[in-house]
Write an enzyme that holds these catalytic residues in place. Structure first.
Site, PDB file in Angstrom:
ATOM      1  N   HIS A  97       0.849  -1.199   0.000  1.00 13.82           N
ATOM      2  CA  HIS A  97       0.000   0.000   0.000  1.00 13.82           C
ATOM      3  C   HIS A  97       0.884   1.248   0.000  1.00 13.82           C
ATOM      4  O   HIS A  97       1.948   1.254   0.626  1.00 13.82           O
ATOM      5  CB  HIS A  97      -0.905  -0.019   1.235  1.00 13.82           C
ATOM      6  CG  HIS A  97      -1.990   1.005   1.167  1.00 13.82           C
ATOM      7  ND1 HIS A  97      -1.773   2.331   1.397  1.00 13.82           N
ATOM      8  CD2 HIS A  97      -3.296   0.887   0.833  1.00 13.82           C
ATOM      9  CE1 HIS A  97      -2.915   3.002   1.242  1.00 13.82           C
ATOM     10  NE2 HIS A  97      -3.846   2.138   0.901  1.00 13.82           N
ATOM     11  N   GLU A 146      -4.031   2.159  -7.343  1.00 12.52           N
ATOM     12  CA  GLU A 146      -4.412   3.201  -6.390  1.00 12.52           C
ATOM     13  C   GLU A 146      -3.530   4.436  -6.569  1.00 12.52           C
ATOM     14  O   GLU A 146      -2.471   4.544  -5.925  1.00 12.52           O
ATOM     15  CB  GLU A 146      -4.249   2.685  -4.951  1.00 12.52           C
ATOM     16  CG  GLU A 146      -5.172   1.549  -4.584  1.00 12.52           C
ATOM     17  CD  GLU A 146      -5.474   1.545  -3.092  1.00 12.52           C
ATOM     18  OE1 GLU A 146      -6.643   1.461  -2.742  1.00 12.52           O
ATOM     19  OE2 GLU A 146      -4.533   1.660  -2.290  1.00 12.52           O
TER      20      GLU A 146
HETATM   21  P1  PGA Z   1      -9.673   5.793   0.497  1.00  8.61           P
HETATM   22  O1  PGA Z   1      -8.476   4.766   0.675  1.00  8.61           O
HETATM   23  O2  PGA Z   1     -10.871   4.987   0.019  1.00  8.61           O
HETATM   24  O3  PGA Z   1      -9.875   6.377   1.856  1.00  8.61           O
HETATM   25  O4  PGA Z   1      -9.260   6.790  -0.522  1.00  8.61           O
HETATM   26  C1  PGA Z   1      -8.256   3.711  -0.222  1.00  8.61           C
HETATM   27  C2  PGA Z   1      -7.022   2.960   0.149  1.00  8.61           C
HETATM   28  O5  PGA Z   1      -6.102   3.567   0.721  1.00  8.61           O
HETATM   29  O6  PGA Z   1      -6.920   1.744  -0.088  1.00  8.61           O
END
Ligand code: PGA
Length: 222
Positions: A97, A146
């Site tokens: 992440h 992401e």
């Molecule tokens: P968020 O986070 O939905 O709060 O933008 C997503 C993530 O970090 O996986």
């Protein structure tokens, strides 16, 4: 045929045990079993066992995941959570992440080691990539695209661009993987993402913390 979708709640460092079980009480009974939808909840390590128990007792259609795991096997690695211990509670682990890469110096090499540990223990690694060029370790079937600008900002990528990025990521892996989108997903925008050809679901942070909102998100995928 309906496409297979993943809807994954990433609680990050939120929710004590009481809050975690309250969430289970709201979400669990409100999910219906769907062959094509896998719903996953990723609590903190300390809540994994009890969350797992609540799912079994309630017979809820939920899978438990972790937000990380150790790059090392069991042994003298103080503070680490090894895959060999975690595998009794989880079916999936979020790895790489951006918050871990940024705040804990997690490198592509470390992510690779974590993927190996997960695979060795039969845990599905879900590797987060921030760009289409982020390296993807071997033996990964599940990726979350992401983009950093979209995480926790309320400013999601467009479904069209996320779809384009997913297509690029898949093409580099002989189209043998599934790609999810993550970054400011909520019940108002989720349907637009999951209907995209190359997206196989969503990874949800902030909006997953509210049980009722998470139920709305899952139901928007039915
Ligand atoms: P968020 O986070 O939905 O709060 O933008 C997503 C993530 O970090 O996986």
């Amino acid at each position: 045929m309906e496409k297979n979708l993943w809807v994954i709640a990433n609680w990050k460092s939120n929710k004590n045990l009481k809050e975690a079980l309250e969430w289970m009480g709201i979400v669990g009974p409100n999910l219906s079993k769907r062959e094509n939808i896998k719903v996953v909840v990723c609590p903190q390590f300390s809540e994994l066992e009890e969350v797992n128990k609540a799912i079994r007792v309630g017979n809820f259609p939920l899978i438990v995941g972790s937000q990380d795991l150790s790059p090392f096997p069991a042994g003298a690695f103080t503070g680490e959570e090894s895959a060999s211990t975690l595998h009794q509670y989880i079916g999936l682990a979020i790895l790489g992440h951006s918050e871990r890469r940024e705040a804990f110096g997690e490198t592509d090499e470390i992510v690779k080691q974590k993927v190996k540990q997960a695979n060795d223990q039969g845990i599905t690694p879900l590797v987060c990539v921030q760009e289409s060029t982020t390296p993807i370790p071997d033996h990964c079937q599940l990726i979350a695209y992401e983009p950093i600008f979209a995480i926790g900002t309320g400013n999601p990528d467009t479904p069209e661009n996320a779809n384009k990025m997913a297509a690029v990521i898949k093409s580099k892996q002989d189209n043998k993987i599934e790609v999810l989108y993550g970054g400011s997903v909520n019940s108002r925008n989720v349907a637009e993402f999951v209907k995209m050809e190359h997206l196989s679901g969503v990874l949800v942070g902030k909006a997953s913390l509210d049980g009722k909102e998470f139920v709305r998100i899952v139901r928007s995928c039915y």
